[in-house]
Motif scaffolding. Structure first.
Motif, short mmCIF file in Angstrom:
data_model
loop_
_atom_site.label_atom_id
_atom_site.label_comp_id
_atom_site.label_asym_id
_atom_site.label_seq_id
_atom_site.Cartn_x
_atom_site.Cartn_y
_atom_site.Cartn_z
N ASP A 143 19.86 45.78 -75.31
CA ASP A 143 18.47 46.23 -75.24
C ASP A 143 17.84 45.62 -73.99
O ASP A 143 17.58 44.41 -73.94
CB ASP A 143 17.71 45.78 -76.49
N PRO A 144 17.58 46.44 -72.93
CA PRO A 144 17.04 45.88 -71.68
C PRO A 144 15.68 45.23 -71.87
O PRO A 144 15.30 44.34 -71.11
CB PRO A 144 16.97 47.10 -70.75
N ASP A 145 14.93 45.63 -72.89
CA ASP A 145 13.61 45.05 -73.15
C ASP A 145 13.70 43.76 -73.95
O ASP A 145 12.72 43.00 -74.00
CB ASP A 145 12.73 46.06 -73.89
N ASP A 146 14.82 43.53 -74.59
CA ASP A 146 15.01 42.32 -75.39
C ASP A 146 16.47 41.92 -75.33
O ASP A 146 17.25 42.15 -76.26
CB ASP A 146 14.58 42.58 -76.84
N PRO A 147 16.90 41.28 -74.21
CA PRO A 147 18.33 40.96 -74.01
C PRO A 147 18.93 40.08 -75.10
O PRO A 147 20.14 40.07 -75.29
CB PRO A 147 18.34 40.25 -72.65
N GLN A 148 18.10 39.30 -75.81
CA GLN A 148 18.61 38.41 -76.85
C GLN A 148 18.79 39.12 -78.19
O GLN A 148 19.38 38.54 -79.11
CB GLN A 148 17.65 37.22 -77.02
N THR A 162 32.13 47.93 -75.27
CA THR A 162 30.71 47.57 -75.22
C THR A 162 30.34 46.90 -73.91
O THR A 162 31.14 46.17 -73.31
CB THR A 162 30.35 46.63 -76.39
N GLU A 163 29.13 47.15 -73.45
CA GLU A 163 28.62 46.53 -72.23
C GLU A 163 27.80 45.28 -72.55
O GLU A 163 27.28 44.64 -71.65
CB GLU A 163 27.79 47.54 -71.44
#
Length: 312
Positions: A143-148, A162-163
């Protein structure tokens, strides 16, 4: 002199590399193969006939063929893949042969043993579990908006590609029945070899079958862990060699090893890697096991020499 009984666990190309090396050391080999593949020919046959995915089992059988005319011919036949977009397109002939024998005999192990006899395989191939499995992974960074943020990815094919950063893996069902012949082989082995192979989808799954993990912990055999030559794959992005060992410890902290084999090309921080190996109870063995011209590929003779030095 009696040759050692060796059980090699893994899947795909990594296990095949280990088997090709081990058959130069002993002819008492049992390959234990992951059964979670859900892509390609294996996935199609698994879904259509409700059987174990045969692809990694096929590759292990081919790797155990000798280098004579009979062995090389049948290994090629087993690995032959049909071209085209028709019903046979993409299927490996060996997959079809294995599933045909399963239907004829009604017995997974008997079918694999019969293929082995046909090939003149120098060893036996067994599944890691008695039922087909699915792999699930907790993955961060998608999730680019929430990398964690951690999301659940299902299926071996998706986990392998998976990336994101794989945090942990699990199996479904979470307590699958082990293959009884596999448990017996591990208990009776002189040496157990785990890896190389895709870390989260070929190596780690063996530690997630409770009966198999217990057998690996309790076996009197010497335990050898073979690290990969390529560490920075899709499913292990950003992990060092020491991180690979830490991941294994987190999934099976009670499992110890006698030796960890690492090619010099992946030993970027030797003190950290030695410490991670020691946490598993193992000595670190740094040995050139890669093909000089293709550093991502194990050299059969070099890997055989490394195993021979450890096995004795």
């Amino acid at each position: 002199m009696n040759r050692p009984a060796v059980v090699a666990l893994g899947g795909g190309h990594g296990l095949a590399a280990s088997l090709r090396a081990l058959r130069l050391v002993t002819d008492r080999i049992t390959a234990v193969v992951t059964v979670a593949d859900d892509g390609g020919s294996s996935g199609r046959l698994r879904r259509e006939f409700d059987v174990l995915p045969p692809g990694d089992l096929r590759m292990a059988l081919a790797a155990l063929c000798d280098d004579g005319d009979w062995g090389t011919t049948w290994a090629g036949v087993l690995q032959h893949r049909f071209a085209g977009d028709g019903p046979l397109g993409g299927h490996a002939l060996g997959n079809l042969l294995i599933v045909s024998l399963w239907e004829q005999l009604g017995d997974t192990v008997a079918g694999l043993d019969m293929v082995g006899r046909l090939l003149g395989a120098r060893g036996r191939v067994l599944p890691m579990a008695a039922v087909p499995l699915s792999i699930e992974a907790q993955v961060a960074g998608l999730d680019p908006d929430d990398p964690q943020r951690v999301v659940l990815i299902r299926g071996q094919e998706h986990v392998a590609k998976t990336e994101g950063l794989v945090r942990s893996v699990a199996l479904h069902p979470d307590e699958p029945p082990a293959c009884s012949e596999t448990i017996a082989a591990v208990k009776e082995a002189d040496v157990v070899v785990l890896g190389p192979g895709s870390w989260f989808t070929s190596v780690m799954p063996h530690l997630l079958v409770p009966q198999l993990r217990r057998a690996l912990v309790d076996t009197p055999a010497r335990r050898v862990l073979t690290l990969n030559l390529q560490l920075d794959t899709s499913e292990t992005f950003g992990l060092t060699a020491a991180d690979h060992l830490r991941v294994l410890w987190r999934h099976a902290p009670e499992l110890t090893f006698d030796a960890v084999i690492a090619d010099p090309s992946i030993v970027l921080d030797e003190p950290a890697l030695r410490a991670a190996a020691a946490a598993l109870g193992a000595d670190l063995v740094v040995a050139p096991v890669a093909t000089p011209q293709r550093l991502a590929e194990h050299d059969t003779l070099r890997l055989a020499a490394a195993y021979r030095d450890i096995i004795g």
